[in-house]
Enzyme design. Sequence first.
Site, PDB file in Angstrom:
ATOM      1  N   HIS A  64       0.848  -1.185   0.000  1.00 19.66           N
ATOM      2  CA  HIS A  64       0.000   0.000   0.000  1.00 19.66           C
ATOM      3  C   HIS A  64       0.881   1.231   0.000  1.00 19.66           C
ATOM      4  O   HIS A  64       1.928   1.238   0.629  1.00 19.66           O
ATOM      5  CB  HIS A  64      -0.918   0.015   1.239  1.00 19.66           C
ATOM      6  CG  HIS A  64      -2.077   0.920   1.078  1.00 19.66           C
ATOM      7  ND1 HIS A  64      -1.995   2.268   1.318  1.00 19.66           N
ATOM      8  CD2 HIS A  64      -3.344   0.676   0.661  1.00 19.66           C
ATOM      9  CE1 HIS A  64      -3.170   2.809   1.063  1.00 19.66           C
ATOM     10  NE2 HIS A  64      -3.998   1.890   0.660  1.00 19.66           N
TER      11      HIS A  64
ATOM     12  N   ASP B  28      -7.904  -5.196   0.226  1.00 19.99           N
ATOM     13  CA  ASP B  28      -8.483  -6.037  -0.811  1.00 19.99           C
ATOM     14  C   ASP B  28      -8.061  -7.493  -0.738  1.00 19.99           C
ATOM     15  O   ASP B  28      -8.554  -8.319  -1.503  1.00 19.99           O
ATOM     16  CB  ASP B  28      -8.129  -5.467  -2.195  1.00 19.99           C
ATOM     17  CG  ASP B  28      -9.003  -4.278  -2.518  1.00 19.99           C
ATOM     18  OD1 ASP B  28     -10.159  -4.285  -2.082  1.00 19.99           O
ATOM     19  OD2 ASP B  28      -8.519  -3.344  -3.177  1.00 19.99           O
TER      20      ASP B  28
HETATM   21  N1  ACO Z   1       4.287  -7.552  -4.909  1.00 15.03           N
HETATM   22  C1  ACO Z   1       5.629  -7.522  -5.048  1.00 15.03           C
HETATM   23  N2  ACO Z   1       6.387  -6.429  -4.898  1.00 15.03           N
HETATM   24  C2  ACO Z   1       5.746  -5.284  -4.591  1.00 15.03           C
HETATM   25  C3  ACO Z   1       4.356  -5.227  -4.419  1.00 15.03           C
HETATM   26  C4  ACO Z   1       3.621  -6.404  -4.588  1.00 15.03           C
HETATM   27  N3  ACO Z   1       2.295  -6.419  -4.449  1.00 15.03           N
HETATM   28  N4  ACO Z   1       4.006  -3.953  -4.116  1.00 15.03           N
HETATM   29  C5  ACO Z   1       5.133  -3.236  -4.108  1.00 15.03           C
HETATM   30  N5  ACO Z   1       6.208  -4.046  -4.377  1.00 15.03           N
HETATM   31  C6  ACO Z   1       7.623  -3.666  -4.380  1.00 15.03           C
HETATM   32  C7  ACO Z   1       7.994  -2.896  -5.635  1.00 15.03           C
HETATM   33  O1  ACO Z   1       8.406  -3.754  -6.673  1.00 15.03           O
HETATM   34  C8  ACO Z   1       9.099  -2.002  -5.118  1.00 15.03           C
HETATM   35  O2  ACO Z   1      10.261  -2.788  -5.007  1.00 15.03           O
HETATM   36  P1  ACO Z   1      11.722  -2.105  -5.233  1.00 15.03           P
HETATM   37  O3  ACO Z   1      11.864  -1.113  -4.105  1.00 15.03           O
HETATM   38  O4  ACO Z   1      12.676  -3.242  -5.165  1.00 15.03           O
HETATM   39  O5  ACO Z   1      11.662  -1.460  -6.579  1.00 15.03           O
HETATM   40  C9  ACO Z   1       8.649  -1.660  -3.684  1.00 15.03           C
HETATM   41  O6  ACO Z   1       7.822  -2.785  -3.286  1.00 15.03           O
HETATM   42  C10 ACO Z   1       7.843  -0.380  -3.569  1.00 15.03           C
HETATM   43  O7  ACO Z   1       6.772  -0.455  -4.490  1.00 15.03           O
HETATM   44  P2  ACO Z   1       6.098   0.789  -5.202  1.00 15.03           P
HETATM   45  O8  ACO Z   1       5.451   0.349  -6.458  1.00 15.03           O
HETATM   46  O9  ACO Z   1       7.098   1.916  -5.276  1.00 15.03           O
HETATM   47  O10 ACO Z   1       5.026   1.195  -4.125  1.00 15.03           O
HETATM   48  P3  ACO Z   1       3.796   2.135  -4.383  1.00 15.03           P
HETATM   49  O11 ACO Z   1       3.524   2.803  -3.094  1.00 15.03           O
HETATM   50  O12 ACO Z   1       4.020   3.015  -5.582  1.00 15.03           O
HETATM   51  O13 ACO Z   1       2.617   1.127  -4.767  1.00 15.03           O
HETATM   52  C11 ACO Z   1       0.767  -0.312  -4.652  1.00 15.03           C
HETATM   53  C12 ACO Z   1       1.597   0.758  -3.931  1.00 15.03           C
HETATM   54  C13 ACO Z   1       0.332   0.186  -6.033  1.00 15.03           C
HETATM   55  C14 ACO Z   1      -0.490  -0.610  -3.844  1.00 15.03           C
HETATM   56  C15 ACO Z   1       1.643  -1.596  -4.802  1.00 15.03           C
HETATM   57  O14 ACO Z   1       2.008  -2.077  -3.527  1.00 15.03           O
HETATM   58  C16 ACO Z   1       0.919  -2.689  -5.587  1.00 15.03           C
HETATM   59  O15 ACO Z   1       0.997  -2.719  -6.813  1.00 15.03           O
HETATM   60  N6  ACO Z   1       0.217  -3.643  -4.882  1.00 15.03           N
HETATM   61  C17 ACO Z   1      -0.563  -4.647  -5.556  1.00 15.03           C
HETATM   62  C18 ACO Z   1      -1.897  -4.078  -6.053  1.00 15.03           C
HETATM   63  C19 ACO Z   1      -2.864  -3.825  -4.934  1.00 15.03           C
HETATM   64  O16 ACO Z   1      -3.088  -4.662  -4.066  1.00 15.03           O
HETATM   65  N7  ACO Z   1      -3.521  -2.647  -4.985  1.00 15.03           N
HETATM   66  C20 ACO Z   1      -4.564  -2.274  -4.009  1.00 15.03           C
HETATM   67  C21 ACO Z   1      -4.099  -1.202  -3.085  1.00 15.03           C
HETATM   68  S1  ACO Z   1      -5.340  -0.884  -1.880  1.00 15.03           S
HETATM   69  C22 ACO Z   1      -6.478   0.046  -2.714  1.00 15.03           C
HETATM   70  O17 ACO Z   1      -6.203   0.778  -3.627  1.00 15.03           O
HETATM   71  C23 ACO Z   1      -7.859  -0.061  -2.280  1.00 15.03           C
END
Ligand code: ACO
Length: 432
Positions: free
Chosen positions: A309, A366
């Site tokens: 998140h 979620d």
């Molecule tokens: N699985 C694996 N790796 C992940 C995940 C994941 N679900 N989420 C983040 N990471 C990793 C990224 O690859 C990144 O790694 P790095 O530092 O080695 O490059 C690090 O964690 C940070 O990730 P970001 O994408 O920079 O984090 P951001 O805050 O931009 O994204 C998000 C947040 C979009 C929710 C992300 O965690 C994600 O894609 N999760 C899966 C989708 C999801 O569940 N969305 C629902 C969110 S809740 C809602 O909107 C109601």
Amino acid sequence: MGQEQTAKVILDGNTFELPIIIGSEGERGIDISKLRSLTNYVTLDHGFGNTSNCESAITFLDGEAGILRYRGYPIEQLAEYSSFVETAYLLIYGKLPTSEELREFSGLFNEHSMIHEDMKRLFNGFPVAAHPMAVLASMICSLSAYYPDIDMTNPSKKDFDRIAVQLMSKVRTMVAFAYKKSIGEPFVYPREDLEYVPNLLNMLFSSPTKPYKIYDEVVQAMKVLFILHADHEQNCSTSTVRLVGSSRVNLFASISSGICALWGPLHGGANEAVIDMLEAIQKDGGDVDKYINMAKDKSTSYRLMGVGHRVYKSYDPRAKIIKQCAHELLNKLGVDDPLLEIAIRLEEKVLKDPYFVERNLYPNVDFYSGLIYKAIGIPKDMFTVMFAIGRMPGWIAHWKEMIEVPGGAKIGRPRQIYVGENKRDYVTINKR
Ligand code: ACO
């Protein structure tokens, strides 16, 4: 909110002082509103991870401590003791209603629950396989064609109250009609004798030949999901509603754009994507490690859905409530869903795996919500529209707050850092 100290920015040898804004929970921000006019510099902040777009009194969340409060009330207390309609009132009007106010507010929901009969033709215009989010976004936007007579730049209290309730009440009817259309059954109309959630369940699942038995456990679980989804400060869809609304377009169009933003798998669409992921793991023999390794592998873009998140860096307090709720509901309904067992194993491993621990990645709201909807009998492609029903009061509350800023909120219009070609002369096609 206070304003005590200043931040010093040194640019090209000159020092500029920018005000520091302190929120009511001690959050600190540097007010850069005058940065460009003072310095000719702008800031660059991909994904707005460090940028506040407004001052808001609606929802407080502390991602590090796992705190979420609506208008000061902890989410745990609202989920346990409040109703969805009461929480909606709280979010929109800033206070808990008296019993008289709640009675009046609930009465308006019945008054506005039907949709214009002509709108039924719009449902019939969509292909049967249309995604319910596409149908819902279009339907909500088309409400502006049916109720065009309101001054949306400065609606009277009476007009605003009516539109807000129309949206929250009609969205339920539209979602149910979209579902009935997709399964080829006749529409079921709203009933005045049913409260918000039972009314929705009845429209979704009853038919002229078969009444639907409304179980308290199902009503309770759905109510909790709606309350947990009701607001989440400046998330992608709410920011969209505020940005689009800042052009002074009507509330229906602003909310419709929020619905589109919610649809994506990185936002509200994640609940559908979680079930896809769990089903894929199941089909693949239940090997959660394989999927965890895929998510850790930086040569692919694969991510674990329902994990991570932008703001929660310890845990998502909503996920904790939903996990408990999923267990209780599945137990009470006697549903033995193998996907729940896979979800539990996946969560256990994620919580121990250094990759996820180091990046503060935890199951989000979620991760378990799809399992609840699935147990209730709601098809996967309807999960995100259920989320949209829940988020409606939050979107409305933010639009209201934005429009009520003294003098009117500024139109949203970010800057950019241009990295394209420098000036070059046009070359006719035969000389290229
Ligand atoms: N699985 C694996 N790796 C992940 C995940 C994941 N679900 N989420 C983040 N990471 C990793 C990224 O690859 C990144 O790694 P790095 O530092 O080695 O490059 C690090 O964690 C940070 O990730 P970001 O994408 O920079 O984090 P951001 O805050 O931009 O994204 C998000 C947040 C979009 C929710 C992300 O965690 C994600 O894609 N999760 C899966 C989708 C999801 O569940 N969305 C629902 C969110 S809740 C809602 O909107 C109601």
